[in-house]
Design an enzyme around this catalytic site. Structure first.
Site, PDB file in Angstrom:
ATOM      1  N   ASP A 153      -9.834   2.833   2.173  1.00 20.83           N
ATOM      2  CA  ASP A 153      -9.938   2.090   3.329  1.00 20.83           C
ATOM      3  C   ASP A 153     -10.466   2.915   4.402  1.00 20.83           C
ATOM      4  O   ASP A 153     -11.296   2.557   5.424  1.00 20.83           O
ATOM      5  CB  ASP A 153      -8.623   1.940   3.878  1.00 20.83           C
ATOM      6  CG  ASP A 153      -7.880   0.607   3.400  1.00 20.83           C
ATOM      7  OD1 ASP A 153      -8.758  -0.285   2.721  1.00 20.83           O
ATOM      8  OD2 ASP A 153      -6.868   0.537   3.246  1.00 20.83           O
TER       9      ASP A 153
ATOM     10  N   LYS B  56       0.729  -1.311   0.133  1.00 22.59           N
ATOM     11  CA  LYS B  56       0.073   0.052   0.248  1.00 22.59           C
ATOM     12  C   LYS B  56       0.979   1.140  -0.097  1.00 22.59           C
ATOM     13  O   LYS B  56       0.366   2.415  -0.382  1.00 22.59           O
ATOM     14  CB  LYS B  56      -0.970  -0.030   1.241  1.00 22.59           C
ATOM     15  CG  LYS B  56      -1.881  -1.109   1.045  1.00 22.59           C
ATOM     16  CD  LYS B  56      -2.969  -0.874   2.253  1.00 22.59           C
ATOM     17  CE  LYS B  56      -4.167  -1.875   2.010  1.00 22.59           C
ATOM     18  NZ  LYS B  56      -5.242  -1.860   3.181  1.00 22.59           N
TER      19      LYS B  56
ATOM     20  N   ASN C 184      -4.709   2.152  -1.562  1.00 21.30           N
ATOM     21  CA  ASN C 184      -5.220   0.721  -1.566  1.00 21.30           C
ATOM     22  C   ASN C 184      -6.126   0.428  -2.982  1.00 21.30           C
ATOM     23  O   ASN C 184      -6.811  -0.670  -3.079  1.00 21.30           O
ATOM     24  CB  ASN C 184      -6.534   0.441  -0.404  1.00 21.30           C
ATOM     25  CG  ASN C 184      -7.723   0.952  -0.633  1.00 21.30           C
ATOM     26  OD1 ASN C 184      -8.007   2.069  -1.112  1.00 21.30           O
ATOM     27  ND2 ASN C 184      -8.544   0.274  -0.085  1.00 21.30           N
TER      28      ASN C 184
ATOM     29  N   GLY D 242      -0.139  -0.135   6.020  1.00 21.43           N
ATOM     30  CA  GLY D 242      -0.798   0.751   5.207  1.00 21.43           C
ATOM     31  C   GLY D 242      -2.144   1.080   5.866  1.00 21.43           C
ATOM     32  O   GLY D 242      -2.853   2.223   5.865  1.00 21.43           O
ATOM     33  N   ALA D 243      -2.903  -0.342   6.236  1.00 26.90           N
ATOM     34  CA  ALA D 243      -4.279   0.041   6.673  1.00 26.90           C
ATOM     35  C   ALA D 243      -4.310   0.612   8.102  1.00 26.90           C
ATOM     36  O   ALA D 243      -5.372   1.550   8.275  1.00 26.90           O
ATOM     37  CB  ALA D 243      -4.805  -1.498   6.871  1.00 26.90           C
TER      38      ALA D 243
END
Length: 289
Positions: free
Chosen positions: A109, A73, A94, A137-138
């Site tokens: 996200d 990501k 994403n 990344g999330a």
């Protein structure tokens, strides 16, 4: 990277691993419901293979874009012609899609993460606090979303300095705290009040607890009364983290809620149509099987 095996428009999810991704089931469910002659599939792509992947897909007029999952990501920025301000602010992409002849990146996200929390967020609170585990990344998208929603954040990761840097970058105005991952693994005897009028979240924004990954060590003595436990892991759907929360009598949100929410926004980027969200119940049931 090979060309699509048949002459239909298609989109994909890329990452490593992706073999057990539920994204193809979600998008193909919607494509079938809408009668769109297209497909969505999963392709394993490593960081070393990103350049080759996008060179191949740029040249394929049938390719509509891709979702990006771990661990790509942040790495994907170098392959894009542009990223929108939202993705740039988060520092993670994403969703990649065609915009005329350009490859554009965005981040859905945040929308997906916040979607199941909207009823709670619609209320007024004396204080909002979130304990978040993860620095990938999330997690960056989730920290950004929580900061924008008025939460004080405790961010825990294997690298406490990295957690601190994320907070300083994405939420510099708040009095947020970084902690080592081990902080939440050991019991605490901290005496919480009943938290009436407050909104508390405990979020696993890491891959810990996912099939094939190490377990997440979290002691529920760290969760205030009336907390909402949220796990972004989708394989398995019912993680030990969520099971532990339910044993404490806490409300829970599974990763399917975030996955479907972020997929809905990505679907519009790929196929130019809104997905049939009135069928969410049937979709969720099929994803749990």
């Amino acid at each position: 990277m090979s060309r699509a095996p048949n002459a239909r428009p298609y989109a994909e999810v890329i990452g490593d691993p992706v073999a057990r991704s539920k994204s193809p089931a979600i998008h193909n469910f919607w494509l079938e419901r809408l009668g769109i002659d297209a497909e969505y599939r999963a392709v394993r792509v490593t960081a070393q293979g990103l350049e080759e992947y996008f060179a191949s897909r740029r040249a394929d007029p049938l390719w509509r874009g891709c979702n990006v999952t771990m661990p790509l990501k942040q790495e994907v920025f170098g392959a894009l012609d542009r990223a929108d301000p939202h993705a740039a602010a988060i520092g993670a992409v994403n969703t990649v899609y065609r915009d005329a002849n350009l490859l554009a990146g965005t981040n859905t996200d945040t929308l997906g993460f916040l979607e199941p929390l909207r009823p709670a967020l619609g209320a007024r609170h004396l204080y909002r606090m979130a304990r978040v585990i993860g620095t990938g990344g999330a997690a960056r998208a989730i920290v950004h979303a929580l900061a924008e929603s008025g939460f004080t954040i405790v961010l825990a990761g294997r690298d406490e300095a990295k957690a601190r840097a994320i907070l300083d970058e994405l939420a510099p105005a708040g009095e947020h705290h970084a902690a080592p991952l081990s902080h939440f693994a050991d019991p605490t005897d901290f005496a919480f009040d009943d938290r009436a009028g407050c909104l508390d979240l405990v979020v696993n924004a890491s891959p810990l607890g996912m099939t094939g990954q190490p377990p997440l060590a979290f002691d529920w003595s760290h969760a205030p009364p009336r907390s909402i436990a949220y796990d972004i892991v989708t394989d398995p759907v019912e993680t030990p983290f969520l099971q532990g929360a339910r044993e404490r009598g806490l409300a829970t949100v599974t990763g399917l809620a975030m996955l479907v929410g972020q997929a809905a926004a990505a679907f519009e980027c790929f196929f130019g149509r809104s997905p049939p969200r009135d069928a969410d119940g049937e979709l969720m049931e099929s994803l749990r099987r």
